[in-house]
Design a protein around this motif. Structure first.
Motif, short mmCIF file in Angstrom:
data_model
loop_
_atom_site.label_atom_id
_atom_site.label_comp_id
_atom_site.label_asym_id
_atom_site.label_seq_id
_atom_site.Cartn_x
_atom_site.Cartn_y
_atom_site.Cartn_z
N LEU A 171 1.06 -1.11 -0.36
CA LEU A 171 0.05 -0.14 -0.16
C LEU A 171 1.13 1.47 -0.09
CD1 LEU A 171 -2.83 1.57 0.38
CD2 LEU A 171 -2.39 1.22 3.00
N LEU A 172 1.50 0.89 0.89
CA LEU A 172 2.76 2.27 1.30
C LEU A 172 3.52 2.39 -0.25
CD1 LEU A 172 3.68 2.17 4.37
CD2 LEU A 172 2.18 3.45 3.50
N ASP A 173 3.93 1.47 -1.27
CA ASP A 173 5.02 1.42 -1.55
C ASP A 173 3.77 2.32 -3.51
OD1 ASP A 173 7.56 1.01 -4.33
OD2 ASP A 173 5.87 0.14 -4.49
N ASN A 174 2.49 2.02 -3.52
CA ASN A 174 1.74 2.31 -4.17
C ASN A 174 1.66 3.74 -4.29
OD1 ASN A 174 1.81 -0.42 -5.59
ND2 ASN A 174 -0.48 -0.68 -4.62
N LEU A 175 0.88 3.64 -2.34
CA LEU A 175 0.67 4.87 -2.67
C LEU A 175 2.01 6.32 -3.19
CD1 LEU A 175 -1.07 4.93 0.61
CD2 LEU A 175 -2.00 5.25 -1.65
N HIS A 176 2.70 5.78 -2.13
CA HIS A 176 4.48 6.49 -3.05
C HIS A 176 4.94 7.68 -4.10
CE1 HIS A 176 7.77 8.47 -2.35
NE2 HIS A 176 8.82 7.90 -3.18
N ARG A 177 4.41 6.18 -5.44
CA ARG A 177 3.91 6.49 -7.18
C ARG A 177 2.80 7.80 -7.18
NH1 ARG A 177 5.82 0.92 -6.63
NH2 ARG A 177 3.75 0.24 -7.73
N LYS A 178 1.95 7.28 -6.49
CA LYS A 178 0.66 8.23 -6.66
C LYS A 178 0.91 9.39 -6.24
CE LYS A 178 -3.42 6.30 -6.42
NZ LYS A 178 -4.30 5.96 -8.40
N GLU A 179 1.47 9.32 -4.87
CA GLU A 179 1.26 10.80 -4.21
C GLU A 179 2.23 10.88 -3.92
OE1 GLU A 179 -0.45 13.48 -4.59
OE2 GLU A 179 -2.77 12.15 -5.34
N PRO A 180 3.60 11.40 -4.58
CA PRO A 180 5.20 11.08 -3.66
C PRO A 180 5.15 12.50 -2.50
CG PRO A 180 5.11 12.18 -6.26
CD PRO A 180 3.74 11.81 -5.80
N GLU A 181 4.55 13.04 -3.33
CA GLU A 181 4.23 14.39 -1.92
C GLU A 181 3.00 14.35 -0.78
OE1 GLU A 181 6.43 17.19 -2.68
OE2 GLU A 181 6.50 16.41 -4.15
N LEU A 182 3.29 12.73 -0.62
CA LEU A 182 2.62 12.23 0.63
C LEU A 182 3.81 12.25 1.80
CD1 LEU A 182 -0.44 11.91 1.91
CD2 LEU A 182 0.09 9.39 1.60
N LYS A 183 2.87 12.85 3.05
CA LYS A 183 3.86 12.66 4.38
C LYS A 183 3.36 11.53 5.13
CE LYS A 183 5.09 17.13 4.28
NZ LYS A 183 5.65 18.35 5.39
N VAL A 184 3.85 10.36 5.17
CA VAL A 184 3.56 9.35 6.01
C VAL A 184 3.97 9.64 7.34
CG1 VAL A 184 2.66 6.78 5.83
CG2 VAL A 184 3.04 7.61 3.83
N ALA A 185 3.38 9.66 9.01
CA ALA A 185 3.67 9.20 9.35
C ALA A 185 4.19 8.06 10.59
CB ALA A 185 2.52 10.34 10.85
N GLY A 186 3.32 7.55 9.68
CA GLY A 186 3.22 5.81 10.90
C GLY A 186 2.09 4.77 10.51
N ALA A 187 2.28 3.16 10.32
CA ALA A 187 2.30 2.72 9.73
C ALA A 187 2.02 1.48 10.36
CB ALA A 187 2.14 1.99 8.65
N GLU A 188 1.33 0.62 10.71
CA GLU A 188 1.48 -0.47 11.94
C GLU A 188 0.57 -1.45 11.68
OE1 GLU A 188 0.49 -1.09 16.17
OE2 GLU A 188 0.47 1.42 15.59
N PRO A 189 0.50 -3.24 11.68
CA PRO A 189 -0.55 -3.85 11.15
C PRO A 189 -1.71 -4.25 12.12
CG PRO A 189 1.23 -4.63 11.98
CD PRO A 189 1.87 -3.43 11.59
N SER A 190 -2.47 -4.40 12.17
CA SER A 190 -3.29 -5.28 13.33
C SER A 190 -2.71 -6.56 13.84
CB SER A 190 -4.60 -5.46 12.36
OG SER A 190 -5.27 -6.55 13.51
N LYS A 191 -3.19 -6.40 15.11
CA LYS A 191 -2.83 -8.12 15.87
C LYS A 191 -3.98 -9.06 15.95
CE LYS A 191 -0.14 -5.19 19.43
NZ LYS A 191 0.81 -6.15 18.73
N PHE A 192 -5.04 -8.77 15.21
CA PHE A 192 -5.90 -9.76 15.23
C PHE A 192 -6.80 -10.26 15.83
CE2 PHE A 192 -3.85 -9.34 10.76
CZ PHE A 192 -4.99 -8.99 9.67
#
Length: 259
Positions: free
Chosen positions: A112-133
Motif C-alpha cells: 500500500l505504502l509503495d503504491n501510494l508513494h508512486r501515486k502521491e510522492p508528496e504524501l507524508k506518512v507519519a506511520g503504519a502498523e498492522p493489526s494484531k487480529f
C-alpha cells in the motif's frame, strides 16, 4: 432501519475531514455498504456506536438509492470508502498533513505504502502498523494511542474490516485529536492484493456480486442472506410501514478494544 447515514457527497466529506485535520479536532467516520448497515440493524449495541460517529457515508449504491427513495433526495453518487481515501490522501498531500495507517497485514501495508508513494510522492506518512487480529489489552490500547499521537499524524486511516473498524474508531475517537477514517477494503484495493469490481458493476450496485465470485466461501452468507432482508426493509421504510428499531440508551455499550 435505525442507522443514520450522512447524505453528503465527496466534496463535503473531504472538506470536513481536512478541516478537522488542520484544526486537530476529533472526527470519527466510516463508509457503510449494505453489510455495514445490517450489522447495526441486527445489533442494537453496535447501532448505538454507529449513530455516535460524526460521519457515516453511503458506501454502497443500494445505500444511496435507499436514502434517495426514503428521504426524497438526489445524491448524485455514493461516497465510496476506497475513493474517499484517495481523495483525502490527495488533499492531505497538498496541505502537507501527515497520515497514519492502522490495520491489515504487514505485507499489505508495505505494498500500500509503495503504491501510494508512486501515486502521491508528496504524501507524508507519519506511520503504519498492522493489526494484531485480536482484542488489545488496556496497556496495548494506550500504547497505540501514544504511538499515533506521537507520530505527528493529522489523519488516521483504519482498515480492520467491518464491524471491527467501526468499533475501533468509536473507542478511540475521544483519545485521538484527528479524523479517524474506517475505510474497509481500501487498504487491500490500493495495495493491489484484492481486485475491485469493474466500474460498470459498481455503478449498477453489483459490486457485491463481483466480490461474491472472488470469495464465495467467506461472503455467501453476507450477501445472499443480508441483501434480500435489506431490500425488503428499505422498501417497507419507503412506504413508511416499517417499525424503526429502538436505539440503546447512551452509555450502555461496552468497549471492545480491537486491534
Amino acid at each position: 432501519m435505525g442507522v443514520k447515514i450522512s447524505a453528503i457527497d465527496y466534496e463535503h466529506g473531504v472538506d470536513a475531514i481536512i478541516r478537522a485535520a488542520k484544526e486537530r479536532s476529533p472526527l470519527a467516520m466510516t463508509a457503510l455498504a449494505v453489510h455495514g448497515v445490517m450489522t447495526g440493524f441486527y445489533d442494537p449495541v453496535h447501532r448505538r456506536r454507529l449513530n455516535a460517529l460524526d460521519m457515516v457515508t453511503p458506501d454502497g449504491q443500494p445505500v444511496r438509492w435507499a436514502l434517495n427513495w426514503i428521504h426524497g433526495i438526489k445524491l448524485p453518487d455514493r461516497v465510496y470508502g476506497p475513493t474517499l481515501t484517495l481523495k483525502v490522501l490527495e488533499a492531505a498531500a497538498k496541505e502537507g498533513l501527515p497520515v497514519y495507517f492502522y490495520g491489515s497485514k504487514p505485507e499489505t501495508l508495505d505494498r500500500l505504502l509503495d503504491n501510494l508513494h508512486r501515486k502521491e510522492p508528496e504524501l507524508k506518512v507519519a506511520g503504519a502498523e498492522p493489526s494484531k487480529f485480536r482484542r488489545l489489552t488496556a496497556d496495548e490500547k494506550e500504547e497505540v494511542i501514544n504511538r499515533i499521537k506521537n507520530s505527528g499524524a493529522a489523519i488516521a486511516f483504519v482498515g480492520l474490516g467491518c464491524p471491527r473498524q467501526e468499533v475501533w474508531v468509536y473507542e478511540y475517537r475521544n483519545h485521538l485529536p484527528m479524523p479517524l477514517m474506517a475505510v474497509g477494503a481500501a487498504f487491500d484495493f490500493h495495495a493491489g492484493t484484492v481486485s475491485q469490481a469493474p466500474p460498470w458493476m459498481q455503478q449498477r450496485g453489483l459490486e457485491w456480486f463481483y466480490r461474491l465470485t472472488q470469495e464465495p466461501g467467506r461472503l455467501w452468507k453476507r450477501y445472499l442472506l443480508l441483501n434480500p432482508v435489506y431490500l425488503t426493509f428499505a422498501f417497507l421504510e419507503t412506504l413508511s410501514i416499517s417499525k424503526r428499531p429502538v436505539l440503546m440508551p447512551t452509555g450502555t455499550e461496552p468497549e471492545e478494544s480491537y486491534g
